[in-house]
Write a protein that holds these residues in place. Structure first.
Motif, PDB file in Angstrom:
ATOM      1  N   GLY A  94       0.789  -1.218   0.000  1.00 18.34           N
ATOM      2  CA  GLY A  94       0.000   0.000   0.000  1.00 18.34           C
ATOM      3  C   GLY A  94       0.818   1.263   0.000  1.00 18.34           C
ATOM      4  N   GLY A  95       2.131   1.155  -0.003  1.00 18.94           N
ATOM      5  CA  GLY A  95       2.997   2.321  -0.009  1.00 18.94           C
ATOM      6  C   GLY A  95       3.890   2.336  -1.236  1.00 18.94           C
ATOM      7  N   LEU A  96       4.969   3.087  -1.158  1.00 19.70           N
ATOM      8  CA  LEU A  96       5.895   3.226  -2.278  1.00 19.70           C
ATOM      9  C   LEU A  96       7.305   2.860  -1.844  1.00 19.70           C
ATOM     10  N   THR A  97       8.108   2.477  -2.830  1.00 23.34           N
ATOM     11  CA  THR A  97       9.524   2.249  -2.621  1.00 23.34           C
ATOM     12  C   THR A  97      10.251   2.684  -3.885  1.00 23.34           C
ATOM     13  N   TYR A  98      11.549   2.484  -3.920  1.00 21.29           N
ATOM     14  CA  TYR A  98      12.304   2.909  -5.100  1.00 21.29           C
ATOM     15  C   TYR A  98      13.113   1.735  -5.638  1.00 21.29           C
ATOM     16  N   SER A  99      13.519   1.830  -6.885  1.00 26.07           N
ATOM     17  CA  SER A  99      14.254   0.758  -7.533  1.00 26.07           C
ATOM     18  C   SER A  99      15.312   1.329  -8.469  1.00 26.07           C
ATOM     19  N   PHE A 100      16.476   0.651  -8.455  1.00 26.44           N
ATOM     20  CA  PHE A 100      17.536   0.956  -9.430  1.00 26.44           C
ATOM     21  C   PHE A 100      17.944  -0.340 -10.142  1.00 26.44           C
ATOM     22  N   ARG A 101      17.009  -1.195 -10.360  1.00 19.02           N
ATOM     23  CA  ARG A 101      17.279  -2.538 -10.857  1.00 19.02           C
ATOM     24  C   ARG A 101      18.143  -2.504 -12.121  1.00 19.02           C
ATOM     25  N   GLY A 102      19.248  -3.262 -12.059  1.00 22.61           N
ATOM     26  CA  GLY A 102      20.140  -3.385 -13.201  1.00 22.61           C
ATOM     27  C   GLY A 102      21.180  -2.294 -13.326  1.00 22.61           C
ATOM     28  N   HIS A 103      21.252  -1.400 -12.332  1.00 20.43           N
ATOM     29  CA  HIS A 103      22.144  -0.248 -12.496  1.00 20.43           C
ATOM     30  C   HIS A 103      23.622  -0.639 -12.503  1.00 20.43           C
ATOM     31  N   ARG A 104      23.983  -1.751 -11.847  1.00 22.02           N
ATOM     32  CA  ARG A 104      25.411  -2.099 -11.769  1.00 22.02           C
ATOM     33  C   ARG A 104      25.973  -2.558 -13.106  1.00 22.02           C
ATOM     34  N   PHE A 105      25.126  -2.884 -14.028  1.00 15.97           N
ATOM     35  CA  PHE A 105      25.613  -3.329 -15.339  1.00 15.97           C
ATOM     36  C   PHE A 105      25.844  -2.169 -16.306  1.00 15.97           C
ATOM     37  N   ARG A 106      25.466  -0.954 -15.897  1.00 15.69           N
ATOM     38  CA  ARG A 106      25.657   0.231 -16.749  1.00 15.69           C
ATOM     39  C   ARG A 106      26.867   0.991 -16.220  1.00 15.69           C
ATOM     40  N   VAL A 107      28.029   0.665 -16.743  1.00 16.16           N
ATOM     41  CA  VAL A 107      29.292   1.228 -16.281  1.00 16.16           C
ATOM     42  C   VAL A 107      29.578   2.524 -17.031  1.00 16.16           C
ATOM     43  N   HIS A 113      10.640  16.805  -0.053  1.00 20.97           N
ATOM     44  CA  HIS A 113       9.444  17.344  -0.728  1.00 20.97           C
ATOM     45  C   HIS A 113       8.221  16.882   0.062  1.00 20.97           C
ATOM     46  N   PRO A 114       7.237  17.784   0.285  1.00 21.09           N
ATOM     47  CA  PRO A 114       6.025  17.364   0.999  1.00 21.09           C
ATOM     48  C   PRO A 114       5.348  16.184   0.286  1.00 21.09           C
ATOM     49  N   TYR A 115       4.797  15.280   1.081  1.00 21.87           N
ATOM     50  CA  TYR A 115       4.196  14.071   0.520  1.00 21.87           C
ATOM     51  C   TYR A 115       2.836  13.864   1.167  1.00 21.87           C
ATOM     52  N   ARG A 116       1.798  13.715   0.323  1.00 22.58           N
ATOM     53  CA  ARG A 116       0.438  13.512   0.804  1.00 22.58           C
ATOM     54  C   ARG A 116      -0.188  12.253   0.192  1.00 22.58           C
ATOM     55  N   GLY A 117       0.631  11.276  -0.076  1.00 23.44           N
ATOM     56  CA  GLY A 117       0.107  10.029  -0.622  1.00 23.44           C
ATOM     57  C   GLY A 117       0.001  10.006  -2.131  1.00 23.44           C
ATOM     58  N   VAL A 145       5.724  11.048  -7.652  1.00 28.93           N
ATOM     59  CA  VAL A 145       6.904  11.113  -6.793  1.00 28.93           C
ATOM     60  C   VAL A 145       8.165  10.963  -7.628  1.00 28.93           C
ATOM     61  N   GLU A 146       8.116  10.088  -8.626  1.00 20.66           N
ATOM     62  CA  GLU A 146       9.276   9.912  -9.503  1.00 20.66           C
ATOM     63  C   GLU A 146       9.562  11.212 -10.270  1.00 20.66           C
ATOM     64  N   GLY A 147       8.518  11.906 -10.650  1.00 19.51           N
ATOM     65  CA  GLY A 147       8.692  13.189 -11.338  1.00 19.51           C
ATOM     66  C   GLY A 147       9.380  14.208 -10.466  1.00 19.51           C
ATOM     67  N   TRP A 148       9.067  14.196  -9.158  1.00 19.68           N
ATOM     68  CA  TRP A 148       9.744  15.123  -8.242  1.00 19.68           C
ATOM     69  C   TRP A 148      11.248  14.858  -8.258  1.00 19.68           C
ATOM     70  N   GLY A 149      11.618  13.585  -8.208  1.00 22.55           N
ATOM     71  CA  GLY A 149      13.033  13.240  -8.188  1.00 22.55           C
ATOM     72  C   GLY A 149      13.744  13.678  -9.457  1.00 22.55           C
ATOM     73  N   ARG A 150      13.110  13.462 -10.600  1.00 22.96           N
ATOM     74  CA  ARG A 150      13.735  13.835 -11.865  1.00 22.96           C
ATOM     75  C   ARG A 150      13.853  15.361 -11.979  1.00 22.96           C
ATOM     76  N   ALA A 151      12.833  16.072 -11.477  1.00 22.00           N
ATOM     77  CA  ALA A 151      12.896  17.535 -11.503  1.00 22.00           C
ATOM     78  C   ALA A 151      14.028  18.045 -10.624  1.00 22.00           C
ATOM     79  N   LEU A 152      14.230  17.395  -9.483  1.00 17.99           N
ATOM     80  CA  LEU A 152      15.310  17.798  -8.590  1.00 17.99           C
ATOM     81  C   LEU A 152      16.664  17.606  -9.265  1.00 17.99           C
TER      82      LEU A 152
END
Length: 817
Positions: free
Chosen positions: A74-87, A193-197, A203-210
């Motif tokens: 019911g919540g959110l998390t983040y992922s960087f799946r596969g990032h170690r293969f992009r050198v 960044h303020p978060y209201r669900g 939320v991903e857009g906030w990160g990219r904007a930052l």
């Protein structure tokens, strides 16, 4: 280097984004502060700059793989799946590239395969340590960030070598201390960044904007910037000394014996010693206390699970006291084929048990030789399996091998090769035995022998009764602490049912784990309180277990077994114990008795064994010298792969099998949550004896979300090694009795190769007769029938008289010339 998101924090009303540059910069700072040298947890001057290069760019791939996703709760998390293969293109050095690609997978095959590429450069054996240091710095930074922003003041993850202790506001004490400086300061930076669900895409857009704003040197108005400094300092008591045995033993209300003081002194160096001492003379504390006093990792290796159960309670008590006295947590790991648990003891006296992957992250590890062999060769679930070989070869680890005289055949071959490998690698170990035959001693690479001085033996009167009735003997001693040892589980269970009542207990190797430990715990409690009990058991409990029974009743057994059982009687020497040996025949399938042994028992009848009788029994032991050429070859091949980086042996390692005590695979019997393992040959019978039972194979598979889970699939034909077979117990089951009756499930098939055991599995009762002639494993003939195979036992014994070295074979003599 471009900007990106390094980590995301989900708080109650805010979402925090740590810039990638801050995260990677802190990892680099940690490694730049690291000490250099050849000791464990030190940077090598040869590869330092290449490691720092990898650290600067190790997470560069996160710029392209950042996503916010639902966490399934019911919540959110983040992922960087596969990032170690992009050198990053800026990293052209192959060594640094390999560190980046491997920094989230410290599995045995990943590490070996990457390290093998640098053998010719002379850096193959350095690569696992550099990868470990990169991952350690990465996870240490992550642990600090989580504690700062999410206020999780828990325990560090098992992969991390260090313990973190609070040190005032914004400070932590680190043990062990890996840096060349006395203090390390880290400046963390997070934008909130303020978060209201809001949903994931928002939320991903906030990160990219930052990220876009930071690359332009700006911060969006919706974000607030927060900086925090973390101060790391060494734990003041981290530099321990082990030069005062009196003071250390006194912590537990004990006084060291002269033998224990001598071992304490020897353990200050690089021990590879044999400790010879009778039962009840404090060998365990003699071997363990020097390591505990120095704050080293202690791995106690035992031949039976009953010994693990026995020592668990003692070490829990010792570690709880040390945690309170030292003001820092202590941990105990129990790691057997049936159980994997970790206990954490806090300075405030609290105890916490977890079933998480422990990765040997503990002060004391209690394990068996079987399980240790799997760990030694890097077998474990998950992507951190090479942590075991790495920690096993850490020179701050001390191994203690107890009751080693019990290893036979394949187990002895494995044990001999294992300690030889540890010795050559500079890993310290102690070997302990109450009785070590000369033929065995000569095969071990030991620097010396410490033998307990002759002492007054506890009084034990032996009574040999060839025609005796165990029931009558037991009834005549009710109200005492009585130990009854029978050879067969079925016999023990039948006797238990006849005598069941208050203070009567049954213990054997086919009890489920929980029941076995409950029985053992209650018997130990009664024994310590000198309350009466009647413990009916099998040889599963005869070795090294700290019981102080008043009476032993045992069926006829070889002298080495009798001596072990006698060690559970009048162990404290507080009175006079009684031992009854009943019977005049010994089952052929269990082996043979030494010549003249029955006459010796008759001669000792009625005598106090403390007056030389025990020594006469010891002299009657007939130790064979065991050889197992297949086990030797198997061990060396796996050694070449895991430690020699020989990729030609990878197919063997992929089988996931180690012949620990023999070549006969096991099958798990299951009833609800209860399980036990039995050798598959115990489930083989004639066609008229077979019980239709569904046998399945349990696999560890990757789920859709990447989490590994166990899945049961239909049994397939073929080789049995590296597979986990499970069958539901087909008989009425009583947890108190355990898995007494063994079903006959498989039928033996003829095969022209005498070293190959081939079995037919036919789950349907009307599946038909066994086929004539040789049946290959790829032949499936209906009715769900499967053909399975494994290798027959290859060990053979060359008997030696007591105290004499077995004669060499002609081949050995020729080699000696």
């Amino acid at each position: 280097m471009g900007e990106g998101i390094g980590r995301v924090f989900f708080l109650k009303d805010e979402v925090g984004f740590q810039p990638l540059s801050n995260h990677q910069g802190l990892v680099v700072k940690l490694l730049e502060s690291w000490r250099e040298g050849d000791e464990p947890l030190a940077l090598s001057p040869k590869t330092k700059e290449r490691l720092l290069l990898a650290a600067r760019y190790h997470d560069d791939g996160k710029r392209f793989t950042f996503h916010i996703v639902p966490d399934g709760k019911g919540g959110l998390t983040y992922s960087f799946r596969g990032h170690r293969f992009r050198v990053a293109q800026a990293v052209q050095d192959p060594y640094a590239q390999a560190l980046i690609r491997g920094h989230h997978d410290y599995s045995t095959r990943e590490v070996v395969n990457l390290a093998a590429d640098f053998l010719e450069e002379g850096l193959g054996h350095r690569f696992p340590e550099d990868l470990f240091l990169l991952m350690m710095a990465d996870q240490l930074e992550a642990e600090l960030a989580v504690r700062l922003w999410q206020r999780r003041a828990g325990e560090v993850r098992p992969f991390v070598e260090f313990d973190l202790l609070p040190d005032g506001e914004g400070g932590f004490l680190l043990d062990p201390w890996p840096f060349r400086v006395d203090e390390v300061a880290l400046d963390f930076l997070v934008y909130f960044h303020p978060y209201r669900g809001e949903e994931a895409k928002v939320v991903e857009g906030w990160g990219r904007a930052l990220v876009g704003a930071l690359e332009e040197g700006k911060v969006p108005e919706a974000f607030r910037e927060e900086k925090r400094r973390v101060r790391l300092r060494p734990w003041a008591a981290g530099a321990r000394k082990a030069d005062d045995p009196e003071a250390f033993y006194d912590r537990f209300g004990l006084k060291p014996t002269p033998f224990q003081r001598e071992v304490f002194k020897v353990a200050e160096g690089d021990p590879a010693h044999l400790l010879l001492a009778p039962t009840g003379t404090g060998k365990t504390e003699a071997a363990a206390f020097p390591a505990l006093a120095r704050g080293e990792r202690l791995v106690f290796v035992l031949p039976t699970r009953s010994l693990v159960d026995d020592l668990e309670g003692r070490f829990r008590c010792y570690l709880k006291i040390l945690a309170q006295e030292e003001g820092r947590p202590k941990a105990l790991v129990v790691d057997t084929g049936h159980r994997q648990a970790r206990f954490r003891f806090s300075p405030d006296g609290q105890e916490e048990a977890t079933k998480e992957r422990h990765l040997y992250h503990a002060d004391v590890i209690l394990t068996t030789l079987d399980k240790l062999l799997y760990r030694y060769f890097g077998y474990a679930e998950g992507v951190k399996s090479y942590t075991f070989p790495r920690r096993i070869h850490d020179r701050r680890t001390l191994f203690v091998f107890d009751e080693v005289h019990l290893y036979e055949a394949t187990a002895w071959v494995n044990f001999r090769h294992l300690i030889a490998s540890l010795y050559k690698a500079g890993v310290r170990f102690l070997v302990m035995s109450a009785t070590m035959p000369g033929t065995y001693r000569e095969e071990l690479l030991l620097e010396g022998t410490l033998e307990h001085p002759a002492a007054k033996r506890p009084s034990r009167v032996l009574r040999y009764m060839p025609q005796g009735n165990p029931m009558e003997i037991i009834q005549s001693h009710r109200g005492k602490r009585v130990l009854v040892v029978l050879e067969e589980v079925k016999e023990a269970a039948e006797l238990y049912k006849r005598l069941k009542g208050e203070g009567v207990f049954l213990y054997h190797g086919r009890l489920a784990e929980g029941q076995r430990r409950r029985v053992f715990g209650e018997v130990k409690r009664r024994d310590k309180a000198q309350e009466p009990y009647l413990l009916i058991t099998t040889p599963a409990i005869e070795v090294g277990v700290d019981l102080d029974a008043e009476v032993l009743v045992t069926t006829l057994c070889p002298p080495e077994n009798l001596l072990q059982r006698l060690g559970r009687v009048n162990r404290r020497g507080g009175g006079q114990g009684e031992a009854y040996v009943v019977g005049e025949t010994y089952p052929d399938y269990l082996g043979s008795l030494p010549e003249g042994y029955l006459e010796l028992l008759k001669a000792l009848d009625g005598q106090d064994l403390a007056q030389g009788g025990e020594e006469r029994l010891r002299q009657a032991i007939r130790y064979p010298k065991y050889l197992d050429p297949r086990a030797e070859t198997f061990f060396e091949a796996l050694q070449d792969y895991v430690y020699g980086l020989d990729l030609t042996q990878e197919p063997l390692h992929r089988k996931g099998f180690v012949a620990t005590r023999g070549w006969t695979p096991s099958v798990r019997l299951r009833q609800g949550e209860d399980e036990v393992e039995v050798p598959i040959d115990r489930l083989v019978g004639r066609k008229e004896e077979l019980t239709p039972v569904r046998v399945v194979e349990r696999l560890l598979t990757d789920g859709e979300t990447g989490n590994r889970r166990r899945e049961e699939v239909p049994l397939r034909s073929g080789e049995l090694y590296g597979r986990e077979l499970v069958l539901n117990y087909p008989y009425p089951y009583d947890p108190e009795l355990g898995f007494v009756e063994l079903p006959k499930v498989f039928q033996r098939l003829r095969h022209p190769d005498p070293q190959r055991v081939q079995l037919l599995y036919a789950p349907e009762k009307d599946a038909g007769e066994a086929p004539e002639g040789v049946m290959d494993t790829d032949q499936v003939t209906g009715g769900g029938r499967r053909v399975l195979w494994y290798l027959g036992e290859s060990a053979w014994a060359e008997p030696a008289k007591s105290g004499e070295v077995a004669e060499e074979t002609e081949e050995e003599e020729e080699e000696g010339d």
